[in-house]
Scaffold this active site. Structure first.
Site, PDB file in Angstrom:
ATOM      1  N   ASP A  72       0.839  -1.040   0.177  1.00 62.12           N
ATOM      2  CA  ASP A  72      -0.283   0.397  -0.039  1.00 62.12           C
ATOM      3  C   ASP A  72       0.700   1.420   0.253  1.00 62.12           C
ATOM      4  O   ASP A  72       1.723   1.780   0.882  1.00 62.12           O
ATOM      5  CB  ASP A  72      -1.113  -0.034   1.412  1.00 62.12           C
ATOM      6  CG  ASP A  72      -2.000   0.993   0.915  1.00 62.12           C
ATOM      7  OD1 ASP A  72      -2.679   0.957   2.015  1.00 62.12           O
ATOM      8  OD2 ASP A  72      -2.156   1.975   0.172  1.00 62.12           O
TER       9      ASP A  72
ATOM     10  N   ASP B 100      -1.858   5.762  -5.391  1.00 63.95           N
ATOM     11  CA  ASP B 100      -1.886   4.822  -4.056  1.00 63.95           C
ATOM     12  C   ASP B 100      -2.708   3.326  -4.374  1.00 63.95           C
ATOM     13  O   ASP B 100      -3.617   2.626  -5.011  1.00 63.95           O
ATOM     14  CB  ASP B 100      -3.147   5.303  -3.432  1.00 63.95           C
ATOM     15  CG  ASP B 100      -3.501   4.642  -2.159  1.00 63.95           C
ATOM     16  OD1 ASP B 100      -4.217   4.784  -1.501  1.00 63.95           O
ATOM     17  OD2 ASP B 100      -2.884   3.175  -1.816  1.00 63.95           O
TER      18      ASP B 100
HETATM   19  O1  LIG Z   1      -6.405   5.264   4.080  1.00 66.29           O
HETATM   20  C1  LIG Z   1      -6.324   5.988   2.913  1.00 66.29           C
HETATM   21  C2  LIG Z   1      -5.930   4.309   1.937  1.00 66.29           C
HETATM   22  C3  LIG Z   1      -7.223   3.656   1.831  1.00 66.29           C
HETATM   23  C4  LIG Z   1      -7.203   2.096   1.188  1.00 66.29           C
HETATM   24  C5  LIG Z   1      -5.206   1.555   0.897  1.00 66.29           C
HETATM   25  N1  LIG Z   1      -4.826   3.334   0.594  1.00 66.29           N
HETATM   26  C6  LIG Z   1      -4.483   4.131   1.484  1.00 66.29           C
HETATM   27  N2  LIG Z   1      -5.785   7.208   2.628  1.00 66.29           N
HETATM   28  C7  LIG Z   1      -5.315   7.352   1.730  1.00 66.29           C
HETATM   29  C8  LIG Z   1      -5.758   8.858   0.865  1.00 66.29           C
HETATM   30  C9  LIG Z   1      -6.219   9.526   2.106  1.00 66.29           C
HETATM   31  C10 LIG Z   1      -6.725   9.196   3.322  1.00 66.29           C
HETATM   32  C11 LIG Z   1      -5.513   8.017   4.087  1.00 66.29           C
END
Ligand SMILES: O=C([C@@H]1CCCNC1)N1CCCCC1
Length: 329
Positions: free
Chosen positions: A35, A219
Site C-alpha cells: 500500500d 495509491d
Molecule cells: O487510508 C487511505 C488509503 C485507503 C486505501 C489504502 N491506501 C490508503 N488514505 C489515502 C487517501 C487519503 C486518506 C488516507
C-alpha cells in the site's frame, strides 16, 4: 542489490493485489496488500483474537528465533475507507522478493475492524508510503522500503499492476521492458506520508489533453480512480447509460457499453487508461449493470490514482529523487 516480487489480483474485480512476504526464522509466509498510500507494516498474528483471525494466515513471533518485542511500542491506524486496526510491535527479519531487512518493525494486530476480518485473502498491509505516515508510538518506525533503500542498487521501486494477470513490485531497479512508452517524471510530495503528484491535464476518448491540473496521490492500496466531480461528469457524459446508483454508492452503466478511454498528462508524457479498465465489474454476479472504475473523490477530499490508473502504467516510486515516474504499458 535488488528485489522482485510477483503480485496478483485478489479477485475478478482486481479489488486488491496480493504479494507474499516472508517474516521471521524459519520463514512465515504471509500474503500482504502492498500500500503506497500508508506507512505501516501490520499483520494478523497469534495476538489477534481467534474469532477475528479465523481464515487468515497469521504471524507468530513466539515461533521466530529472530523476533524481538519492541518494548512499550503500540500502533493504531484508520484508513480512508474507515477500516482500522491496532496492536503492539515486534522487530523481525522481513524478506520481500528475495531482499531481506534484518530488523523490520512488524506491527502485530490485537484488534482489527470487520472489513479486515472479512478480507481473508490478506494477512495485513505492507506500507510503501513515506515514514512520516507511520503510526507507531512513542517512536515512529521505518517502512520496509525505507529500511531497504540504502542497500538497494537504487533507492526506488516500481509497481507493475495488471488486470487479471500476475504483475510485479521491483525494488532497486527499473525494468523498462515492462513499459511501452517513455517514463515521464514529476516531483513527488511525501509531506503527508503519501506519494502526492500533479497531473497537468486530462482528456476523454483520445481527445487533446486539456490544461486542468489534477493533484492527487498514487495509491496501490486503493482499487479505484477517484477524481473531482467535474472530471467524473466529463467522462460519464460520454457513457449513454451511466447513472449514479445510490445503493452502489457510485456510477453504474450497462455492461455492454463501449467505454471511452481516459488520459492524463504527467511528467511530459500521457497515460491513457483504456475504457476496458474502467468497466470494473458487474454490480452482482451475472448482472448486466457494471460498476465504474472512475468514481468521485468528493467524500474523501483528495484525488486518488488507485489501481484502475496504475494498471495502465509502469510506475516508478523514486525516493532518492523524491519523484514519481509514469510510463504507458
Ligand atoms: O487510508 C487511505 C488509503 C485507503 C486505501 C489504502 N491506501 C490508503 N488514505 C489515502 C487517501 C487519503 C486518506 C488516507
Amino acid at each position: 542489490q535488488t528485489g522482485s516480487a510477483n503480485t496478483n489480483p485478489s479477485d475478478s474485480a482486481d479489488d486488491e493485489y496480493i504479494t507474499n512476504v516472508s517474516i521471521g526464522t524459519p520463514a512465515q509466509v504471509l500474503p500482504l496488500d502492498f500500500d503506497t498510500g500508508s506507512s505501516d507494516l501490520w499483520v494478523f498474528s497469534s495476538e489477534t483474537p481467534k474469532s477475528s483471525a479465523s481464515g487468515h494466515v497469521t504471524y507468530s513471533p513466539s515461533k521466530s528465533s529472530t523476533a524481538k518485542k519492541l518494548s512499550g511500542a503500540s500502533w493504531s491506524i484508520t484508513y480512508g475507507d474507515h477500516s482500522s486496526s491496532s496492536g503492539d510491535v515486534y522487530t523481525d527479519k522481513v524478506t520481500v522478493g528475495g531482499f531481506s531487512v534484518s530488523s523490520q518493525a512488524v506491527e502485530s494486530a490485537t484488534k482489527v475492524s470487520t472489513q479486515f476480518v472479512q478480507d481473508t485473502v490478506i494477512s495485513g498491509l505492507l506500507g510503501l508510503g513515506f515514514d512520516v505516515g507511520n503510526t507507531v508510538k512513542p517512536r515512529a518506525q521505518k517502512t520496509w522500503f525505507s529500511n531497504a533503500a540504502n542497500s538497494l542498487a537504487q533507492p526506488l521501486f516500481t509497481a507493475d499492476l495488471k488486470h487479471q494477470q500476475t504483475g510485479s513490485y521491483n525494488f532497486g531497479f527499473i525494468d523498462t521492458t515492462l513499459a511501452k512508452g517513455p517514463i515521464g517524471y514529476t516531483p513527488a510530495d511525501g509531506s503527508e506520508g503519501y506519494w502526492g503528484f500533479t497531473a497537468t491535464g486530462y482528456s476523454v476518448g483520445g481527445a487533446k489533453l486539456n490544461r486542468n491540473s489534477i493533484t492527487g496521490i498514487a495509491d496501490t492500496g486503493t482499487t479505484l480512480l477517484l477524481l473531482d466531480d467535474d472530471v467524473v461528469n466529463a467522462y460519464y457524459n460520454n457513457v449513454e447509460s451511466a447513472q449514479y446508483d445510490d445503493s452502489q454508492q457510485g456510477v453504474v452503466f450497462d455492461c455492454s457499453e463501449d467505454l471511452p478511454s481516459f488520459s492524463f498528462g504527467v511528467g511530459g508524457t500521457t497515460i491513457t487508461i483504456p475504457g476496458s479498465l474502467i468497466n470494473l465489474t458487474p454490480v452482482s454476479d451475472g448482472s448486466s449493470t457494471c460498476f465504474g472504475g472512475l468514481q468521485s473523490s468528493a467524500d474523501i477530499g483528495i484525488n486518488i490514482f488507485g489501481d484502475v490508473a496504475l494498471k495502465a502504467a509502469l510506475v516508478v516510486f523514486d525516493l532518492g529523487n523524491e519523484r514519481l515516474g509514469w510510463a504507458q504499458k
